[in-house]
Design a protein around this motif. Structure first.
Motif, PDB file in Angstrom:
ATOM      1  N   ASP A  18      -6.810  24.563 -41.726  1.00 42.49           N
ATOM      2  CA  ASP A  18      -5.620  24.256 -42.520  1.00 42.49           C
ATOM      3  C   ASP A  18      -4.563  25.357 -42.465  1.00 42.49           C
ATOM      4  O   ASP A  18      -3.443  25.175 -42.934  1.00 42.49           O
ATOM      5  N   ILE A  21      -1.019  25.998 -37.433  1.00 35.82           N
ATOM      6  CA  ILE A  21       0.109  25.082 -37.228  1.00 35.82           C
ATOM      7  C   ILE A  21       0.213  24.849 -35.733  1.00 35.82           C
ATOM      8  O   ILE A  21       0.497  25.772 -34.966  1.00 35.82           O
ATOM      9  N   HIS A  28       5.736  20.217 -40.658  1.00 38.57           N
ATOM     10  CA  HIS A  28       5.242  20.581 -41.987  1.00 38.57           C
ATOM     11  C   HIS A  28       4.969  22.080 -42.104  1.00 38.57           C
ATOM     12  O   HIS A  28       4.265  22.521 -43.004  1.00 38.57           O
ATOM     13  N   VAL A  32       2.945  24.387 -45.118  1.00 40.18           N
ATOM     14  CA  VAL A  32       1.683  25.081 -44.830  1.00 40.18           C
ATOM     15  C   VAL A  32       1.812  26.567 -45.170  1.00 40.18           C
ATOM     16  O   VAL A  32       0.938  27.158 -45.806  1.00 40.18           O
ATOM     17  N   SER A  35       2.030  27.063 -48.966  1.00 37.99           N
ATOM     18  CA  SER A  35       0.712  26.858 -49.568  1.00 37.99           C
ATOM     19  C   SER A  35      -0.191  28.065 -49.343  1.00 37.99           C
ATOM     20  O   SER A  35      -0.905  28.493 -50.250  1.00 37.99           O
TER      21      SER A  35
END
Length: 195
Positions: A18, A21, A28, A32, A35
């Motif tokens: 997660d 990228i 997105h 990311v 977060s």
């Protein structure tokens, strides 16, 4: 990894999927990153004491002066002194036909390569100013574009070799090179300049 796709099931031990990228996740990327910064492992909101400590540290690093112009003038004088020092080094090494310049980022290697190329070109010598990085290659080309005595070649080492007739990669070799260096079109990359 903007130039490749990483399977959703990939989970390297040092990098949770997660936090990766890839080409499919670029749209997105901001979410990311936000977060990870705001809620990732080890996240803790800064206390008012921590903010004060950070301000004190950053203020001390820029000299604590209230006058930005004074700081800028001091930095400019330091840069000019470093350029004079590097120019003196080049002058003292003018009798050597080969030089190896080693140093970390920001130590002036590219400036030395450009200056040496400028001097040799002005003396009428045929000079090739080559590097391995596309970004650096474009920078060198833009910098030398308006020189009165421009080097005979400025750009990527691989393109230079191809211009002399070296065979380009084909077939399986292209696929292998793309797998190892996906950010390139079949050519491995580095980041040093030379003349």
């Amino acid at each position: 990894m903007p130039h490749m796709r990483v399977p959703a099931t990939a989970s390297p031990p040092d990098c949770p999927r997660d936090l990766v990228i890839d080409a499919d996740g670029l749209q997105h990327a901001a979410e990311v990153i936000r977060s990870a910064v705001e809620g990732g492992d080890g996240y803790e909101p800064a206390s008012s004491d921590a903010v004060e400590d950070l301000i004190a540290t950053l203020t001390a690093q820029v000299g604590g002066s209230d006058e930005p112009h004074t700081i800028a003038d001091e930095h400019e004088q330091r840069v000019e002194q470093l350029i004079r020092d590097q120019s003196g080094v080049l002058q003292s090494l003018r009798h050597y036909s080969r030089l190896a310049v080693i140093g970390g980022a920001g130590t002036g290697k590219t400036w030395l390569a450009l200056e040496q190329a400028r001097r040799l070109s002005a003396e009428g010598q045929r000079v090739a100013l080559v590097c391995y990085s596309r970004g650096l290659g474009r920078f060198l080309q833009r910098t030398t574009a308006d020189w009165r005595h421009r080097p005979a070649y400025v750009g990527l080492f691989h393109d230079f070799a191809l211009s002399w007739g070296a065979p380009g990669p084909t077939g399986a070799r292209v696929r292998l090179l793309r797998a190892r260096a996906p950010h390139r079109t079949g050519r491995p990359g580095r980041s040093d300049a030379g003349s």
